[in-house]
Motif scaffolding. Structure first.
Motif, short mmCIF file in Angstrom:
data_model
loop_
_atom_site.label_atom_id
_atom_site.label_comp_id
_atom_site.label_asym_id
_atom_site.label_seq_id
_atom_site.Cartn_x
_atom_site.Cartn_y
_atom_site.Cartn_z
N GLY A 26 0.79 -1.22 0.00
CA GLY A 26 0.00 0.00 0.00
C GLY A 26 0.83 1.27 0.00
N VAL A 27 2.03 1.17 -0.54
CA VAL A 27 2.92 2.33 -0.59
C VAL A 27 2.48 3.28 -1.70
N SER A 28 2.40 4.57 -1.37
CA SER A 28 2.08 5.55 -2.42
C SER A 28 3.31 5.72 -3.31
N ASN A 29 3.10 6.15 -4.53
CA ASN A 29 4.20 6.26 -5.51
C ASN A 29 4.92 4.92 -5.67
N PHE A 30 4.16 3.82 -5.63
CA PHE A 30 4.77 2.48 -5.67
C PHE A 30 5.59 2.24 -6.95
N VAL A 31 5.26 2.97 -8.02
CA VAL A 31 6.02 2.82 -9.27
C VAL A 31 7.47 3.24 -9.07
N SER A 32 7.69 4.16 -8.14
CA SER A 32 9.06 4.62 -7.86
C SER A 32 9.95 3.50 -7.35
N ALA A 33 9.35 2.47 -6.75
CA ALA A 33 10.14 1.33 -6.28
C ALA A 33 10.85 0.67 -7.46
N GLY A 34 10.17 0.61 -8.59
CA GLY A 34 10.78 0.04 -9.79
C GLY A 34 11.96 0.87 -10.26
N ILE A 35 11.83 2.19 -10.18
CA ILE A 35 12.94 3.08 -10.58
C ILE A 35 14.14 2.85 -9.68
N LEU A 36 13.90 2.72 -8.37
CA LEU A 36 14.99 2.48 -7.42
C LEU A 36 15.69 1.16 -7.72
N THR A 37 14.91 0.14 -8.05
CA THR A 37 15.49 -1.17 -8.38
C THR A 37 16.35 -1.09 -9.63
N ILE A 38 15.85 -0.42 -10.66
CA ILE A 38 16.61 -0.28 -11.92
C ILE A 38 17.96 0.38 -11.65
N LEU A 39 17.96 1.41 -10.81
CA LEU A 39 19.19 2.15 -10.51
C LEU A 39 20.17 1.34 -9.66
N CYS A 40 19.68 0.28 -9.00
CA CYS A 40 20.52 -0.49 -8.09
C CYS A 40 21.17 -1.71 -8.73
N ILE A 41 20.74 -2.09 -9.92
CA ILE A 41 21.32 -3.28 -10.56
C ILE A 41 22.75 -2.97 -10.99
N GLN A 42 23.70 -3.78 -10.49
CA GLN A 42 25.13 -3.57 -10.75
C GLN A 42 25.76 -4.82 -11.34
N PRO A 43 26.95 -4.69 -11.95
CA PRO A 43 27.58 -5.86 -12.60
C PRO A 43 28.25 -6.85 -11.66
#
Length: 328
Positions: A26-43
């Motif tokens: 029930g987090v507001s702006n839940f789509v932002s969680a996806g943005i945070l995940t994308i930015l955290c993927i590292q090699p």
């Protein structure tokens, strides 16, 4: 054909997971969680852990700055700019600059709320945990690079064999048809392999040593020796008996390029060659003197080449065989 890498696959898997989890909570702006995940993927795992820590700390700092600036000054675009003038230098001071992009998502969420309550702050904290946490968990899986490194090893050894054979051919026949592509390819293989080794070391957080690191460092130094040999080889006489023996020795070295360590045998044979050359009559002409000098420099480079392999790992030659092979 376009190859889809592991980072792309992990991004494609992690993003919908983080959005779904945030939505279920029930987090507001839940789509932002996806943005945070994308930015955290590292090699690599190491970079992933560091990235997660940097981004988490940057997001917490961004929340504090947002409270101070938005609540005390106001919700206005100019305030966002003023806050960034202070926030970005702070991330530099804290050494968490990789988290600037991630924290900007939280800053804009708080700005868009036009009012920061405790419940909304907790809401954003959950968003940070879900987004960054999902990226970290997905990134814990890293494919083994052993197969790629083994292939690099095989290709590099094959190139070394070809280089040594071409040197032997040139000494015998002054064959100038070789285009030297194995030299360029070997240099590329060594660099690619060292990059893979560095990446694989970062994937094993508790391991300080790497089984392929010393091997490719050794081959890199041997490659430098090969590069030094080439101009010396070009100055050897074509029909000289000594040159023929040197060519035969290069053929033997070519056959001996493998992961094992039999360098002691060839060092002994090299000493025999040296003894043979020492018994030759002294050069009488300037040209003969220069040839002899180049020959001795070449033998020195060959010795360095073999010593690098001898020091790399324990010899695969038993003590009894060594005694047999040593010159009398």
């Amino acid at each position: 054909m376009v190859r889809i890498g592991y980072r792309t696959i992990k991004t494609a898997i992690g993003t919908p997971i983080s959005i779904s989890v945030a939505q279920l909570l029930g987090v507001s702006n839940f789509v932002s969680a996806g943005i945070l995940t994308i930015l955290c993927i590292q090699p690599s795992r190491k970079r992933s852990v560091l990235s997660a820590w940097h981004r988490f700390l940057a997001c917490v700092t961004a929340s504090l700055f947002s409270i101070i600036f938005f609540e005390l000054i106001g919700y206005h675009p100019i305030v966002v700019g003023i806050m960034l003038l202070f926030f970005i230098p702070t991330t530099v001071l804290l050494k968490v600059t990789p988290g600037i992009a991630t924290s900007s998502v939280i800053i804009l969420n708080l700005y868009g709320a036009e009012g920061i309550s405790r419940s909304f702050l907790f809401d954003q904290f959950l968003l940070i945990i879900v987004g960054i946490g999902t990226g970290l968990l997905v990134n814990l899986y890293m494919p083994s690079l052993d197969k790629q490194l083994k292939q690099k090893q095989i290709e590099l050894e094959r190139n070394f064999q070809l280089i040594l054979r071409e040197i032997a051919l040139y000494i015998r026949n002054k064959n100038e048809d070789w285009d030297g592509k194995e030299l360029t390819k070997s240099e590329e293989l060594i660099q690619e392999a060292m990059n893979l080794v560095s990446l694989d070391k970062e994937n094993h957080l508790l391991r300080t040593e790497h089984p392929y690191h010393d091997y490719f460092v050794m081959r890199s130094k041997q490659f430098e020796c090969l590069q030094k040999m080439l101009p010396l080889v070009s100055r050897l006489p074509k029909t000289d008996a000594i040159s023929v023996q040197v060519a035969d020795f290069f053929d033997k070295l070519s056959d001996a390029v493998h992961p094992g360590n039999t360098a002691i045998l060839y060092l002994d044979e090299l000493r025999k060659l040296r003894n043979t050359f020492d018994q030759e009559e002294l050069p009488e002409t300037r040209e003969a003197f220069i040839t002899r000098a180049n020959l001795f420099r070449l033998l020195h480079e060959i010795e360095d080449y073999l010593l690098l392999k001898e020091k790399f790992k324990q010899s695969d030659v038993s003590a009894r065989i060594r005694v047999k092979k040593r010159p009398e």
